[in-house]
Scaffold this motif. Structure first.
Motif, short mmCIF file in Angstrom:
data_model
loop_
_atom_site.label_atom_id
_atom_site.label_comp_id
_atom_site.label_asym_id
_atom_site.label_seq_id
_atom_site.Cartn_x
_atom_site.Cartn_y
_atom_site.Cartn_z
N CYS A 6 -1.83 -8.80 -2.59
CA CYS A 6 -2.85 -9.28 -3.62
C CYS A 6 -2.05 -9.24 -5.08
CB CYS A 6 -3.90 -8.16 -3.70
SG CYS A 6 -5.09 -8.27 -5.02
N VAL A 7 -2.28 -10.27 -5.63
CA VAL A 7 -1.49 -10.55 -7.07
C VAL A 7 -2.73 -10.55 -8.00
CG1 VAL A 7 -0.10 -12.05 -8.24
CG2 VAL A 7 0.32 -11.59 -6.03
N ALA A 8 -2.68 -9.82 -9.13
CA ALA A 8 -3.55 -9.78 -10.22
C ALA A 8 -2.81 -9.57 -11.59
CB ALA A 8 -4.43 -8.30 -10.16
N THR A 82 1.54 -0.28 -0.81
CA THR A 82 2.67 -0.31 -2.09
C THR A 82 1.87 -1.19 -3.19
OG1 THR A 82 4.60 -0.66 -0.58
CG2 THR A 82 4.74 -1.14 -3.05
N CYS A 83 1.95 -0.31 -4.66
CA CYS A 83 1.29 -1.15 -5.71
C CYS A 83 2.53 -1.04 -6.67
CB CYS A 83 0.16 -0.11 -6.10
SG CYS A 83 -0.64 -0.72 -7.56
N PHE A 84 2.75 -2.53 -7.10
CA PHE A 84 3.82 -2.55 -8.13
C PHE A 84 3.02 -2.86 -9.63
CE2 PHE A 84 6.10 -4.09 -4.27
CZ PHE A 84 7.00 -3.41 -4.61
N ARG A 222 1.01 6.17 4.14
CA ARG A 222 1.86 6.45 2.96
C ARG A 222 1.60 5.34 1.85
NH1 ARG A 222 8.25 6.85 3.37
NH2 ARG A 222 7.98 4.58 3.83
N ILE A 223 1.54 5.76 0.69
CA ILE A 223 1.45 4.93 -0.50
C ILE A 223 2.49 5.01 -1.56
CG2 ILE A 223 -0.37 6.31 -1.59
CD1 ILE A 223 -1.73 3.54 -2.62
N SER A 224 2.79 3.88 -1.96
CA SER A 224 3.95 4.07 -2.93
C SER A 224 3.34 3.23 -4.19
CB SER A 224 5.28 3.48 -2.46
OG SER A 224 5.78 4.08 -1.58
N SER A 291 1.41 -3.10 6.82
CA SER A 291 1.54 -2.83 5.35
C SER A 291 0.83 -3.80 4.60
CB SER A 291 3.12 -3.13 4.88
OG SER A 291 3.45 -4.27 5.20
N ARG A 292 0.67 -3.43 3.35
CA ARG A 292 -0.25 -4.32 2.30
C ARG A 292 0.49 -3.82 0.97
NH1 ARG A 292 -5.72 -6.17 2.29
NH2 ARG A 292 -5.93 -5.12 4.29
N THR A 293 0.48 -5.05 0.15
CA THR A 293 0.94 -4.94 -1.16
C THR A 293 0.07 -5.43 -2.29
OG1 THR A 293 3.03 -5.18 -0.28
CG2 THR A 293 3.05 -5.59 -2.43
#
Length: 552
Positions: A6-8, A82-84, A222-224, A291-293
């Protein structure tokens, strides 16, 4: 892969200046003010399309509901999330992740949801906080101790020595983040007085309650959260000292490696270049398996930051294009005139300096045990995949020729250009030329000459960083060997005094001293090589900096 990324984009409020960004989600429009050669002003409109676009009126809770809640579902489905946070320095990445005195960030909102769900499962929650600075990893919860990433027999990357701390409340999370953030590396650039020079990684892991099993409790998920270092143009660091320039080169290299990994995964390649940087190497599990990003790009709407905003949106657009279907990006010229203004490892973690006054929302979160949302937001309707572009005809490989006019710089380029003639094993062209056009257009140097000097400069910076690690390792071995040699020399003198055999003494001492001389010669040779590369980097940087001139 399409549903896993997902890109926001999030627009920060503007403090002063002209607002050039419009956010009619899912589109983000940038009205770039430009001036023609005849001094006629005009506006070029750039339109980008993402999964979600947030305006300056949207808060962190809105970002969480639309972008991060599905990540929590992945965590409790035995997956890695993962959340960037990506964007220009000062565009609001840290506010999005950490929040402020009035509003909690994604760290706290996600932690509250995790605590509520873990409590129902009778599970334990552990947190770790570390930073990636250059090619090194440091534990922010253990006085910035140096860590090493190693791969085990199961091809899993483990960060050896990373401390994990049990947390049970929002207060614990807040204290951990506040204490760890004080150790994070920061520096000054021409773009910002205090810029984050490292990638900060906060990992929250949910495990089953310890029942005395020999293998330890099983990990549920786990979430990063990764607060990436601010992306920056080369023009923003050429005037800084060498350390800042090399930091900027490492930051941009890791961001490029991150995009290449997402591209390889999106195209279904058998080989994904996770070893391109330390960042992608330690986050390998976040892109594979269940996984999900989510990538949140933060932008500044001020006209003075327009170039950096466009670079951020172009990078994020490529991530979106490569990760899943998208409407793409387009640019068009509109009527003359400026765009209209818009309305305004320890059992219990004990931080070295716990905050005396926590924000008001911390106590509110502690009192409110309710979950933010029990069900994930419905996925967007399926879109038809974008047709593949017709492959371009393969270009003939030509031997690199030095096109620099300055004899001194031409000699430097000639000495390093052969190392850049490595063929592309993927058989693909680099799609980053668009990001270079803005910088190349602002220089007085011819375009091909400028591009060649920039590539050689990036190569020299990379070689200096690699040589530093080799030099330190070699010097350490030399010191250990010298200490052992001193003991051997003392022993040889004692044997000579006892036996009075000069032949054995001469042979022994000659061998010891010769070994020391060989080691010292090797170190001196490497020091000379690094000194030459440092001088080359200084000259190349000076040339690039002197070629910059104001656009007329």
């Amino acid at each position: 892969m399409n549903n896993r990324i997902c890109v926001a984009v999030r627009k920060r409020p503007i403090k002063e200046g002209e607002d050039v960004v419009e956010t009619p989600t899912p589109n983000c429009i940038v009205n770039e003010p430009k001036i023609k050669y005849d001094l006629t002003p005009y506006t070029e409109r750039h339109t980008f399309t993402y999964d979600k676009v947030f305006s300056e009126k949207d808060g962190n809770a809105d970002l969480y509901r639309d972008c991060c809640l599905p990540l929590i579902e992945t965590v409790f489905s035995n997956g890695n999330a993962t959340c960037f946070a990506y964007g220009q320095t000062g565009s609001g990445k840290t506010h999005t992740m950490l929040g402020n005195d009035r509003e909690p960030g994604l760290y706290a909102i996600s932690a509250r949801e995790i605590f509520a769900r873990a409590k129902k499962l009778n599970a334990d929650v552990f947190v770790s906080f570390y930073e990636i600075y250059g090619r090194k990893i440091f534990d922010l919860l253990n006085h910035r101790e140096r860590l090493v990433a190693r791969e085990d027999a199961d091809k899993v990357i483990n960060i050896c020595g990373l401390s994990e701390h049990p947390v049970n409340t929002i207060e614990d999370i807040f204290d951990v983040i506040t204490a760890g953030s004080t150790y994070r590396a920061a520096g000054q650039t021409s773009a910002n007085a205090e810029s984050s020079r490292s990638h900060a990684v906060l990992q929250i892991e949910v495990r089953e309650a310890n029942t005395g099993q020999k293998k330890g409790p099983k990990t549920i998920g786990r979430i990063s959260f990764i607060d990436l270092a601010g992306n920056e143009r080369g023009a923003d660091t050429y005037e800084c000292d060498r350390k800042t320039r090399m930091e900027g080169a490492e930051i941009n290299k890791s961001l490029l490696a991150l995009k290449e990994c997402i591209r390889a995964l999106g195209m279904g390649k058998s080989h994904v270049p996770f070893r391109g940087s330390i960042l992608t190497e330690v986050l390998r599990d976040s892109f594979t398996g269940n996984s999900r990003t989510t990538m949140i790009a933060t932008i500044s709407p001020a006209a003075s930051h327009c170039v950096n905003t466009l670079n951020t949106l172009r990078y994020t657009q490529r991530v979106k294009d490569l990760g899943g279907p998208s409407g793409g990006a387009r640019s068009e010229q509109v009527a003359s005139g400026a765009p209209a203004k818009r309305a305004p490892k320890r059992s219990n973690f004990q931080p070295a300096a716990a905050p005396k006054n926590r924000p008001e929302w911390v106590s509110d979160f502690a009192e409110d045990d309710g979950e933010v949302g029990n069900t994930p937001t419905p996925p967007p309707p399926a879109q038809k995949p974008k047709p593949k572009k017709v492959a371009k005809a393969a270009k003939k490989t030509e031997k690199a020729e030095v096109k620099v006019k300055d004899p001194k710089i031409a000699t430097i380029v000639k000495n390093h250009i052969k190392a850049l003639e490595v063929p592309d094993t993927n058989g693909e062209e680099d799609d980053d030329e668009e990001e270079e056009e803005e910088e190349l257009a602002e220089t007085t140097m011819p375009r091909e000459e400028e591009r060649q000097v920039r590539k050689v400069h990036a190569y020299v910076v990379d070689e200096i960083t690699k040589a530093e690690e080799k030099l330190i390792a070699l010097h350490r071995r030399h010191i250990d060997s010298k200490m052992t040699g001193i003991k051997e020399e003392i022993k040889a003198i004692q044997n000579f005094e006892e036996s009075d055999s000069v032949d054995d003494y001469v042979t022994k001492v000659r061998g010891l001293l010769q070994k020391q001389m060989d080691d010292m010669q090797q170190i001196l040779s490497m020091l000379s090589s690094i000194s030459g590369m440092l001088k080359d980097e200084e000259d190349l940087s000076h040339t690039l900096n002197s070629s910059r001139a104001p656009r007329r």
